[in-house]
Design a protein around this motif. Structure first.
Motif, mmCIF file in Angstrom:
data_model
loop_
_atom_site.group_PDB
_atom_site.id
_atom_site.type_symbol
_atom_site.label_atom_id
_atom_site.label_comp_id
_atom_site.label_asym_id
_atom_site.label_seq_id
_atom_site.Cartn_x
_atom_site.Cartn_y
_atom_site.Cartn_z
ATOM 1 N N GLY A 174 -3.360 10.876 -7.771
ATOM 2 C CA GLY A 174 -2.063 10.453 -8.282
ATOM 3 C C GLY A 174 -1.845 8.956 -8.218
ATOM 4 N N SER A 175 -2.908 8.187 -8.033
ATOM 5 C CA SER A 175 -2.764 6.734 -7.930
ATOM 6 C C SER A 175 -2.662 6.096 -9.311
ATOM 7 N N PRO A 176 -1.755 5.136 -9.481
ATOM 8 C CA PRO A 176 -1.708 4.393 -10.736
ATOM 9 C C PRO A 176 -2.856 3.396 -10.805
ATOM 10 N N ASP A 177 -3.065 2.815 -11.978
ATOM 11 C CA ASP A 177 -4.084 1.781 -12.149
ATOM 12 C C ASP A 177 -3.551 0.476 -11.560
ATOM 13 N N PRO A 178 -4.193 -0.077 -10.526
ATOM 14 C CA PRO A 178 -3.683 -1.317 -9.929
ATOM 15 C C PRO A 178 -3.723 -2.494 -10.888
ATOM 16 N N GLY A 179 -4.560 -2.397 -11.928
ATOM 17 C CA GLY A 179 -4.605 -3.469 -12.906
ATOM 18 C C GLY A 179 -3.332 -3.604 -13.720
ATOM 19 N N GLU A 184 25.249 18.732 -3.782
ATOM 20 C CA GLU A 184 25.556 19.008 -2.376
ATOM 21 C C GLU A 184 24.443 19.754 -1.667
ATOM 22 N N ARG A 185 23.429 20.247 -2.438
ATOM 23 C CA ARG A 185 22.357 21.039 -1.844
ATOM 24 C C ARG A 185 20.973 20.413 -2.044
ATOM 25 N N VAL A 186 20.881 19.378 -2.889
ATOM 26 C CA VAL A 186 19.572 18.822 -3.246
ATOM 27 C C VAL A 186 19.416 17.404 -2.709
ATOM 28 N N ALA A 187 18.316 17.172 -1.991
ATOM 29 C CA ALA A 187 17.902 15.823 -1.609
ATOM 30 C C ALA A 187 16.815 15.391 -2.581
ATOM 31 N N LEU A 188 17.068 14.312 -3.332
ATOM 32 C CA LEU A 188 16.131 13.817 -4.340
ATOM 33 C C LEU A 188 15.237 12.757 -3.714
ATOM 34 N N LEU A 189 13.926 12.992 -3.734
ATOM 35 C CA LEU A 189 12.957 12.095 -3.109
ATOM 36 C C LEU A 189 12.162 11.362 -4.184
ATOM 37 N N GLY A 190 11.991 10.056 -4.019
ATOM 38 C CA GLY A 190 11.195 9.285 -4.959
ATOM 39 C C GLY A 190 10.601 8.059 -4.289
ATOM 40 N N SER A 191 9.695 7.391 -5.005
ATOM 41 C CA SER A 191 9.078 6.179 -4.472
ATOM 42 C C SER A 191 8.491 5.380 -5.621
ATOM 43 N N VAL A 192 7.934 4.215 -5.287
ATOM 44 C CA VAL A 192 7.259 3.382 -6.289
ATOM 45 C C VAL A 192 5.757 3.630 -6.311
ATOM 46 N N SER A 193 5.263 4.589 -5.538
ATOM 47 C CA SER A 193 3.819 4.768 -5.379
ATOM 48 C C SER A 193 3.111 5.145 -6.669
ATOM 49 N N LYS A 194 3.755 5.927 -7.535
ATOM 50 C CA LYS A 194 3.123 6.336 -8.794
ATOM 51 C C LYS A 194 3.463 5.388 -9.933
ATOM 52 N N LEU A 195 4.543 4.634 -9.811
ATOM 53 C CA LEU A 195 5.025 3.821 -10.920
ATOM 54 C C LEU A 195 4.706 2.338 -10.767
ATOM 55 N N LEU A 196 4.582 1.867 -9.537
ATOM 56 C CA LEU A 196 4.179 0.478 -9.281
ATOM 57 C C LEU A 196 2.873 0.455 -8.498
ATOM 58 N N SER A 197 2.955 0.777 -7.195
ATOM 59 C CA SER A 197 1.761 0.768 -6.366
ATOM 60 C C SER A 197 2.055 1.433 -5.033
ATOM 61 N N PRO A 198 1.120 2.252 -4.514
ATOM 62 C CA PRO A 198 1.309 2.810 -3.168
ATOM 63 C C PRO A 198 1.215 1.756 -2.079
ATOM 64 N N LEU A 226 3.035 -0.821 -1.912
ATOM 65 C CA LEU A 226 4.432 -1.110 -1.581
ATOM 66 C C LEU A 226 5.008 0.130 -0.910
ATOM 67 N N ARG A 227 5.241 0.065 0.356
ATOM 68 C CA ARG A 227 5.736 1.239 1.062
ATOM 69 C C ARG A 227 7.254 1.295 0.920
ATOM 70 N N LEU A 228 7.685 1.678 -0.285
ATOM 71 C CA LEU A 228 9.110 1.773 -0.594
ATOM 72 C C LEU A 228 9.396 3.110 -1.269
ATOM 73 N N GLY A 229 10.361 3.815 -0.739
ATOM 74 C CA GLY A 229 10.805 5.066 -1.328
ATOM 75 C C GLY A 229 12.273 5.264 -1.044
ATOM 76 N N TRP A 230 12.803 6.403 -1.482
ATOM 77 C CA TRP A 230 14.229 6.656 -1.291
ATOM 78 C C TRP A 230 14.493 8.154 -1.209
ATOM 79 N N VAL A 231 15.579 8.462 -0.554
ATOM 80 C CA VAL A 231 16.121 9.813 -0.528
ATOM 81 C C VAL A 231 17.565 9.724 -0.980
ATOM 82 N N VAL A 232 17.912 10.473 -2.021
ATOM 83 C CA VAL A 232 19.320 10.634 -2.395
ATOM 84 C C VAL A 232 19.789 11.867 -1.652
ATOM 85 N N ALA A 233 20.532 11.657 -0.570
ATOM 86 C CA ALA A 233 20.791 12.717 0.398
ATOM 87 C C ALA A 233 22.175 13.333 0.213
ATOM 88 N N PRO A 234 22.290 14.652 0.337
ATOM 89 C CA PRO A 234 23.610 15.275 0.363
ATOM 90 C C PRO A 234 24.411 14.783 1.561
#
Length: 466
Positions: free
Chosen positions: A112-117, A298-312, A314-322
């Motif tokens: 699942g790694s993006p192309d670093p180029g 109210e029941r779903v925590a949405l998890l995402g990060s930049v690992s697939k779209l920019l680069s793994p 960058l250790r940056l992600g997010w949780v949209v938490a109830p």
């Protein structure tokens, strides 16, 4: 300094497609630089001669060159020429050299790694510079464990638009990638009722299962079919981890009726749904399905990060938490590491605010769509019996294989060819699942025939030369 001729560009770019010539030119030049086929310091021909040699409009050449200069792939030298930038001196994606004592080698790329180029180096450098100039002195102390407010605001706006998800800045918690999100949420769930039981898809990402078990949770696999997670007869559990927009690894989309049934299961038992939205923005044939959070914030925590779209890297992600989870999650984050790096958070916020992140996503989608299409076209032409599964999305492909021997041969041969690959059996709790997960994001040019050869041989049970 070697000056390239238009004929050199024809050789590295290949045949001109009937449409989308601008993307062909941009992607081809970018790939040629990243692979080392265009060496650092080489000067491009003038836009006039390049256009004549390639049979395209001069404005198309100028626009492509300007965009690649902005990315840092090319360098414009006043009163001279445009050259391949020094940043591309070491070809990316090649095998690492022998390790020196005390020096870590590059980890093998995951499927699942993006192309670093494709990383937008110039845009990121500008974002870092501008963000550091704007940071207040007070913001350079210990970080807010929930995350920098300017980033949470930027992400909330982006997710409302891109994922049709109801998100406000107060809902967002910044984490060091989805791996940490799962580890922290696992701590929160460990005290739930029924304590310690979490449903996962079968097959699923081994990393997800590892994080949940590392938090002391009991993982309960539930089968996935062509319509996504089987929601008939879901077991009692505190939560479920799902990939509804693009299931990993099978690549299917959770059917609308099952989305509703899953939400009903969560509401009926006061349960939490962890929506791993790992690559939902990389849908190629249509707009991606909206986030599950839109049905039940109210029941779903949405998890995402930049690992697939920019680069793994960058250790940056997010949780949209109830609301019922957010405070406990922020407290767990504070106890884990006090908070994420403020300069990187600020730079990412600037990248979003400037529109550079959206532009990068558009470029990445076009590039990965083109690479996926070339590989699928080659398989359809030269190996029509090879069964490729999943919708047109993401960075990987799945091919079912007849047995474990074929699976092992295919994985070994693909890895030897420099293509990320994992055995499908390694993602499944059931023992009868055989196949290969292929990291398609970096498969291009000369690698395509070799990948087709390996998969064709494996699918018919023939030997695969390494």
């Amino acid at each position: 300094m070697r000056r390239l001729e238009p004929e050199d560009l024809v050789l590295v770019l290949g045949a001109r497609p009937p449409s989308d010539v601008g993307a062909w030119l941009r992607d081809g030049l970018r790939d040629a630089v990243a692979s080392g086929r265009l060496e650092a310091g080489a000067a491009l021909p003038s836009s006039r001669s390049a256009a004549a040699g390639l049979g395209v409009a001069r404005g198309t050449v100028a626009a492509a060159v300007d965009e690649l200069v902005g990315e840092g792939v090319l360098e414009s030298r006043p009163r001279s020429s445009v050259v391949v930038a020094d940043l591309a001196l070491r070809p990316r994606g090649t095998a690492p050299g022998p390790a020196r004592p005390g020096v870590a080698t590059e980890r093998p790329a995951s499927v699942g790694s993006p192309d670093p180029g494709l990383f937008p180096r110039a845009a990121w450098a500008r974002a870092v510079r501008d963000a550091m100039r704007e940071l207040l002195d007070a913001e350079l102390g210990y970080p807010d464990p929930q995350g920098l407010l300017v980033l949470r605001e930027a992400l909330a706006g982006h997710l409302r638009t891109a994922r049709a998800a109801p998100v406000e800045a107060e809902d967002v918690v910044i984490v060091s990638g989805v791996a940490q999100a799962l580890a922290l949420l696992g701590q929160v769930l460990a005290g739930g009722d029924p304590a310690g039981r979490v449903v996962v898809e079968d097959p699923a990402s081994p990393g997800v299962v590892e994080q949940l078990r590392g938090a002391g949770l009991d993982v309960v696999p539930v089968p996935v079919d062509e319509r996504g997670l089987r929601t008939d007869g879901l077991p009692d559990a505190a939560a479920a981890v799902v990939t509804p927009a693009h299931q990993f690894p099978l690549g299917v989309v959770l059917a609308p009726d099952r989305r509703r049934e899953l939400v009903a299961w969560a509401r009926d038992g006061d349960r939490l749904l962890l929506e791993d939205d790992y690559d939902a923005e990389l849908r190629y044939d249509r707009q991606p399905v909206g986030a599950l959070r839109g049905l039940a914030p109210e029941r779903v925590a949405l998890l995402g990060s930049v690992s697939k779209l920019l680069s793994p890297a960058l250790r940056l992600g997010w949780v949209v938490a109830p609301p019922g989870v957010r405070d406990a999650l922020v407290d767990a984050k504070r106890r884990a590491d006090l908070g994420c790096s403020v300069p990187e958070q600020a730079a990412f916020a600037r990248l979003i605010a400037d529109g550079a992140y959206a532009r990068h996503l558009r470029r990445a989608r076009l590039t990965y769509q083109r690479r996926r299409g070339l590989l699928l076209d080659a398989l359809a032409r030269d190996a029509p019996h090879v069964p490729v599964e999943g919708v047109a999305a993401g960075l990987h492909l799945v091919v079912r294989l007849p047995d474990g021997d074929a699976e092992a041969r295919a994985v070994s041969a693909l890895r030897a060819a420099g293509v990320p690959a994992e055995p499908l059996s390694g993602t499944a709790a059931r023992g009868d699942t055989r196949g290969v997960v292929v990291g398609a994001a970096r498969v291009q040019g000369p690698a395509v025939p070799r990948v087709v050869e390996i998969l064709r041989a494996a699918a018919v049970g023939a030997g695969v030369g390494v």
